[in-house]
Write an enzyme that holds these catalytic residues in place. Structure first.
Site, mmCIF file in Angstrom:
data_model
loop_
_atom_site.group_PDB
_atom_site.id
_atom_site.type_symbol
_atom_site.label_atom_id
_atom_site.label_comp_id
_atom_site.label_asym_id
_atom_site.label_seq_id
_atom_site.Cartn_x
_atom_site.Cartn_y
_atom_site.Cartn_z
ATOM 1 N N LYS A 1 0.627 -1.178 -0.178
ATOM 2 C CA LYS A 1 -0.086 -0.197 -0.248
ATOM 3 C C LYS A 1 0.798 1.438 0.191
ATOM 4 O O LYS A 1 0.476 2.046 -0.439
ATOM 5 C CB LYS A 1 -0.753 0.394 1.365
HETATM 6 C C1 PLP Z 1 -4.100 -4.628 0.287
HETATM 7 C C2 PLP Z 1 -3.598 -5.710 -0.210
HETATM 8 C C3 PLP Z 1 -3.822 -6.834 -0.912
HETATM 9 C C4 PLP Z 1 -4.878 -7.010 -1.820
HETATM 10 O O1 PLP Z 1 -4.457 -5.579 -3.090
HETATM 11 P P1 PLP Z 1 -5.951 -5.035 -3.376
HETATM 12 O O2 PLP Z 1 -5.199 -4.510 -4.572
HETATM 13 O O3 PLP Z 1 -6.604 -4.764 -2.516
HETATM 14 O O4 PLP Z 1 -6.363 -6.544 -4.276
HETATM 15 C C5 PLP Z 1 -3.578 -8.021 -0.970
HETATM 16 N N1 PLP Z 1 -2.063 -8.472 0.054
HETATM 17 C C6 PLP Z 1 -1.360 -6.794 1.083
HETATM 18 C C7 PLP Z 1 -0.359 -7.667 1.784
HETATM 19 C C8 PLP Z 1 -2.556 -6.058 1.398
HETATM 20 O O5 PLP Z 1 -2.292 -4.920 1.814
#
Ligand code: PLP
Length: 494
Positions: free
Chosen positions: A111
């Protein structure tokens, strides 16, 4: 560039305005009016750039209202505090598989790749539109977004941030990361419920006209840092192009050679960014969508029906514990040839009945680009152990889901195409589960002893951002009912 709503193509805003708004007035998501094309020559040039410069160039294709230098300043600040100078390093696992590590930012999950950039884009947007209002960022988080948004926005002038996380849906460490958050403008509340409850609550606040009018009176406008915001999506496109450029530079592929991307998926933002990169001309063979036991997307890709009314499971990959993947709407918009009426029909069916079925043509188009699969908990844990024994590489549970689905794909399709598995979190974020998977979980130890133990077992250095949590004060203790979320926002503004 002009962006349009997935529910009304005449509802247009430029990219900066769209970042300020978060979601379109009609409830649709903002999408680019066209996909700027990048040639192989351009990708080759990008291979020589720093990650921050490459990201600025990609962003500039969408945010052409800003000059490239302004964007470089934003990305250099954003990626300056990553603990790897490559920012998004590509690790070779074997002759056909690579791992793209997206967790070298301050909160150890992918993120950060977008949320460190978003505040810069938002500030630029306010400046560009001469917007003097204060911004209230509202976030619903399944674990990682919340902390990454708090870190990105902390102490940003003119901006407040309020994060709602599901009380029972995040790991100990994720919770600790959020409740110890510093910054004069940060607010955190636990919601009694799961992620979908928190996300639904936030969506209702955005749609509440009376509440928004009241906020406006107080000098505030709402904005979103969830992955429905185009300012989240755009920076994510860059690392797919960077991964391809890195592979080219390292000689792993020849110019123009297609690759597969495997993405551990929740809200479908990361996977969608890969699809956008493909639409921009990046040579992609298959986009592989990996789910955990909450396998609503696997069923959708296989059957063409999205059925959100199903049991919700808590898993060791909590950031993928999602039953309504918001960003799928953007994909539907593209595979229907940008047909807002079908998108509207399906989205109302989803809201009213929890289910919709897409037409055969659109389904066929999807299956040309995508493969989908899922992994249960046992399989995910076994994958962590196998990969460690084979390569001495420690996967976190989210990335392990992707690895397991890729292995299934290989068995079924016997596909020799070079493949990038997207690694979305540091294993340190999920110590207990990772040690458990490795068959090396000490009894009755606190989180910080486990962190030390994982360091001993794996030989990986403990990231500073996690060891220093131990000494941080808890600053956020609010727990609210999902019916109280609106009131919580009003209380905050006063
Ligand atoms: C948010 C997240 C995901 C999923 O990603 P999306 O874009 O919501 O599909 C997968 N792995 C981790 C560690 C995340 O923080």
């Amino acid at each position: 560039m002009q962006l349009l709503s997935t529910r009304n193509i005449n509802l247009q805003k430029n990219a900066l305005e769209a970042v300020l708004k978060g979601i379109a007035e009609d409830g649709g998501l903002f999408v680019p009016s066209c996909f700027p094309k990048i040639s192989m020559e351009t990708v080759l040039e990008y291979a020589e750039l720093s990650y921050a410069k490459l990201a600025a160039k990609v962003l500039h294709l969408y945010f052409d209202e800003l000059d490239e230098d302004a964007l470089i300043q934003i990305t250099q600040k954003a990626y300056g505090n990553f603990d790897d100078t490559a920012v998004a390093p590509l690790k070779k696992l074997n002759d056909s598989e690579y791992l793209l590590e997206l967790w070298h930012g301050p909160t150890l999950a992918f993120k950060d790749m977008a949320l460190q950039v978003l505040p810069g884009l938002l500030n630029a947007a306010k400046y560009y539109t001469s917007n003097k209002q204060k911004t209230l960022i509202l976030v619903a988080t399944s674990g990682d977004t919340g902390k990454a948004a708090l870190e990105g926005f902390k102490d940003a002038p003119g901006i407040d941030i309020m994060v709602f996380y599901p009380n029972e849906g995040v790991s100990n460490l994720q919770k600790l990361q959020m409740v110890t958050q510093e910054g004069f403008n940060t607010h955190v509340a636990a919601v009694k419920g799961n992620f979908d409850d928190a996300q639904t609550g936030v969506k209702e606040i955005f749609a509440d006209k009376a509440l928004n009018a009241m906020l406006n009176q107080k000098g505030y406008a709402l904005s979103s840092a969830n992955s429905i915001n185009f300012g989240r999506l755009a920076p994510q496109i860059a690392y797919y192009i960077s991964a391809y450029a890195t592979l080219l530079k390292q000689g792993g592929i020849k110019a123009g050679e297609p690759v597969n991307f495997v993405v551990p998926t929740g809200n479908f933002g990361n996977m969608l960014a890969a699809y956008y990169a493909k639409e921009m001309g990046l040579p992609v063979n298959k986009l592989i969508c990996a789910s955990n036991r909450n396998n609503v997307l696997t069923d959708f890709f296989l059957q063409g029906e999205y059925q959100s009314r199903r049991e919700f499971y808590k898993t060791s990959s909590p950031s993928m514990d999602i039953l309504v993947s918001s960003n799928l709407e953007r994909l539907l918009f593209e595979v229907t040839g940008r047909d807002e009426s079908r998108v509207n029909r399906w989205m109302s069916a989803l809201k009213e009945k929890g289910v919709y079925e897409i037409d055969g043509d659109s389904h066929k188009k999807l299956m040309k680009d995508f493969y989908a699969g899922w992994s249960n908990e046992e399989r995910t844990f076994r994958t962590i152990k196998d990969i460690f024994e084979k390569y001495r590489y420690v996967l976190d549970p989210h990335t392990a889901v992707a690895q397991a689905v890729y292995e299934d794909y290989l068995l079924k399709q016997n596909d020799p195409v070079k493949t990038v598995v997207v690694s979305t979190a540091s294993p340190y974020k999920f110590c207990a589960d990772v040690l458990n998977a490795l068959g090396d979980l000490p009894k009755e130890q606190d989180d910080f002893s486990l962190i030390q133990h994982l360091s001993n077992v794996s030989g990986l250095n403990t990231p500073k951002s996690i060891s220093e949590l131990k000494h941080k004060k808890v600053r956020h203790t609010l727990i609210v009912d999902k019916m109280q979320m609106k009131q919580t926002v009003m209380d905050l503004i006063g």
